[in-house]
Design a protein around this motif. Sequence first.
Motif, PDB file in Angstrom:
ATOM      1  N   MET A  28       9.717-101.169  26.574  1.00 42.80           N
ATOM      2  CA  MET A  28      10.857-102.080  26.573  1.00 42.80           C
ATOM      3  C   MET A  28      11.887-101.648  27.611  1.00 42.80           C
ATOM      4  O   MET A  28      12.369-102.456  28.399  1.00 42.80           O
ATOM      5  CB  MET A  28      11.513-102.126  25.195  1.00 42.80           C
ATOM      6  CG  MET A  28      12.702-103.063  25.128  1.00 42.80           C
ATOM      7  SD  MET A  28      13.984-102.611  23.949  1.00 42.80           S
ATOM      8  CE  MET A  28      14.481-101.013  24.478  1.00 42.80           C
ATOM      9  N   ARG A  29      12.202-100.356  27.620  1.00 41.06           N
ATOM     10  CA  ARG A  29      13.194 -99.851  28.575  1.00 41.06           C
ATOM     11  C   ARG A  29      12.741-100.079  30.010  1.00 41.06           C
ATOM     12  O   ARG A  29      13.539-100.465  30.871  1.00 41.06           O
ATOM     13  CB  ARG A  29      13.431 -98.365  28.343  1.00 41.06           C
ATOM     14  CG  ARG A  29      14.219 -98.064  27.096  1.00 41.06           C
ATOM     15  CD  ARG A  29      14.589 -96.580  27.065  1.00 41.06           C
ATOM     16  NE  ARG A  29      15.072 -96.195  25.758  1.00 41.06           N
ATOM     17  CZ  ARG A  29      14.470 -95.331  24.951  1.00 41.06           C
ATOM     18  NH1 ARG A  29      13.349 -94.747  25.314  1.00 41.06           N
ATOM     19  NH2 ARG A  29      14.982 -95.037  23.781  1.00 41.06           N
ATOM     20  N   SER A  30      11.465 -99.851  30.270  1.00 39.04           N
ATOM     21  CA  SER A  30      10.935-100.054  31.619  1.00 39.04           C
ATOM     22  C   SER A  30      11.028-101.519  32.023  1.00 39.04           C
ATOM     23  O   SER A  30      11.398-101.835  33.162  1.00 39.04           O
ATOM     24  CB  SER A  30       9.484 -99.594  31.694  1.00 39.04           C
ATOM     25  OG  SER A  30       9.395 -98.217  31.466  1.00 39.04           O
ATOM     26  N   ALA A  31      10.699-102.409  31.105  1.00 39.23           N
ATOM     27  CA  ALA A  31      10.759-103.839  31.405  1.00 39.23           C
ATOM     28  C   ALA A  31      12.191-104.264  31.716  1.00 39.23           C
ATOM     29  O   ALA A  31      12.430-105.046  32.643  1.00 39.23           O
ATOM     30  CB  ALA A  31      10.204-104.643  30.235  1.00 39.23           C
ATOM     31  N   VAL A  32      13.143-103.736  30.953  1.00 42.05           N
ATOM     32  CA  VAL A  32      14.551-104.079  31.189  1.00 42.05           C
ATOM     33  C   VAL A  32      15.002-103.541  32.545  1.00 42.05           C
ATOM     34  O   VAL A  32      15.683-104.235  33.311  1.00 42.05           O
ATOM     35  CB  VAL A  32      15.439-103.539  30.042  1.00 42.05           C
ATOM     36  CG1 VAL A  32      16.908-103.664  30.388  1.00 42.05           C
ATOM     37  CG2 VAL A  32      15.136-104.278  28.753  1.00 42.05           C
ATOM     38  N   ARG A  51      11.921-112.798  31.555  1.00 48.86           N
ATOM     39  CA  ARG A  51      11.204-113.354  30.403  1.00 48.86           C
ATOM     40  C   ARG A  51      10.381-112.277  29.703  1.00 48.86           C
ATOM     41  O   ARG A  51      10.392-112.161  28.475  1.00 48.86           O
ATOM     42  CB  ARG A  51      10.298-114.499  30.859  1.00 48.86           C
ATOM     43  CG  ARG A  51       9.679-115.285  29.719  1.00 48.86           C
ATOM     44  CD  ARG A  51       8.712-116.342  30.220  1.00 48.86           C
ATOM     45  NE  ARG A  51       7.563-115.763  30.889  1.00 48.86           N
ATOM     46  CZ  ARG A  51       6.536-115.183  30.263  1.00 48.86           C
ATOM     47  NH1 ARG A  51       6.524-115.096  28.959  1.00 48.86           N
ATOM     48  NH2 ARG A  51       5.522-114.692  30.946  1.00 48.86           N
ATOM     49  N   VAL A  52       9.697-111.454  30.481  1.00 46.66           N
ATOM     50  CA  VAL A  52       8.890-110.367  29.911  1.00 46.66           C
ATOM     51  C   VAL A  52       9.793-109.351  29.206  1.00 46.66           C
ATOM     52  O   VAL A  52       9.479-108.878  28.105  1.00 46.66           O
ATOM     53  CB  VAL A  52       8.052-109.686  31.016  1.00 46.66           C
ATOM     54  CG1 VAL A  52       7.425-108.405  30.511  1.00 46.66           C
ATOM     55  CG2 VAL A  52       6.985-110.639  31.526  1.00 46.66           C
ATOM     56  N   ALA A  53      10.921-109.030  29.822  1.00 48.29           N
ATOM     57  CA  ALA A  53      11.840-108.055  29.229  1.00 48.29           C
ATOM     58  C   ALA A  53      12.407-108.574  27.912  1.00 48.29           C
ATOM     59  O   ALA A  53      12.480-107.829  26.925  1.00 48.29           O
ATOM     60  CB  ALA A  53      12.965-107.734  30.205  1.00 48.29           C
ATOM     61  N   VAL A  54      12.781-109.840  27.879  1.00 47.91           N
ATOM     62  CA  VAL A  54      13.327-110.423  26.650  1.00 47.91           C
ATOM     63  C   VAL A  54      12.270-110.413  25.548  1.00 47.91           C
ATOM     64  O   VAL A  54      12.568-110.107  24.386  1.00 47.91           O
ATOM     65  CB  VAL A  54      13.849-111.855  26.917  1.00 47.91           C
ATOM     66  CG1 VAL A  54      14.116-112.598  25.624  1.00 47.91           C
ATOM     67  CG2 VAL A  54      15.104-111.799  27.761  1.00 47.91           C
ATOM     68  N   LYS A  55      11.046-110.699  25.912  1.00 45.86           N
ATOM     69  CA  LYS A  55       9.963-110.682  24.928  1.00 45.86           C
ATOM     70  C   LYS A  55       9.773-109.280  24.357  1.00 45.86           C
ATOM     71  O   LYS A  55       9.636-109.104  23.143  1.00 45.86           O
ATOM     72  CB  LYS A  55       8.667-111.163  25.582  1.00 45.86           C
ATOM     73  CG  LYS A  55       7.498-111.251  24.638  1.00 45.86           C
ATOM     74  CD  LYS A  55       6.277-111.816  25.324  1.00 45.86           C
ATOM     75  CE  LYS A  55       5.107-111.893  24.361  1.00 45.86           C
ATOM     76  NZ  LYS A  55       3.913-112.451  24.986  1.00 45.86           N
TER      77      LYS A  55
END
Length: 83
Positions: A28-32, A51-55
């Motif tokens: 999650m942290r990496s996506a954000v 969108r991926v980070a929010v998911k």
Amino acid sequence: MPNIKSAIKRVRTNETAEARNISQKNDMRSAVKHAKAAIAENADNKQELVRVAVKKVDKTAQANLIHNNKADRIKSQLMSADK
């Protein structure tokens, strides 16, 4: 170290769950971070990364790894930075 058989098993399952939780939070942290970097650079794929980070933030909050308010705050920051 526990002596009772069920306690030994519980230690093992706790370690497995902890590893899974840490991995999910790191994802999650990496996506954000990737989404914020894409927004800062005004990259072409920033919408997709947001969108991926929010998911991933939603999934992490659903698993009670982060508080719902923190998830909402992260999503709000991503959305407002994306404008």
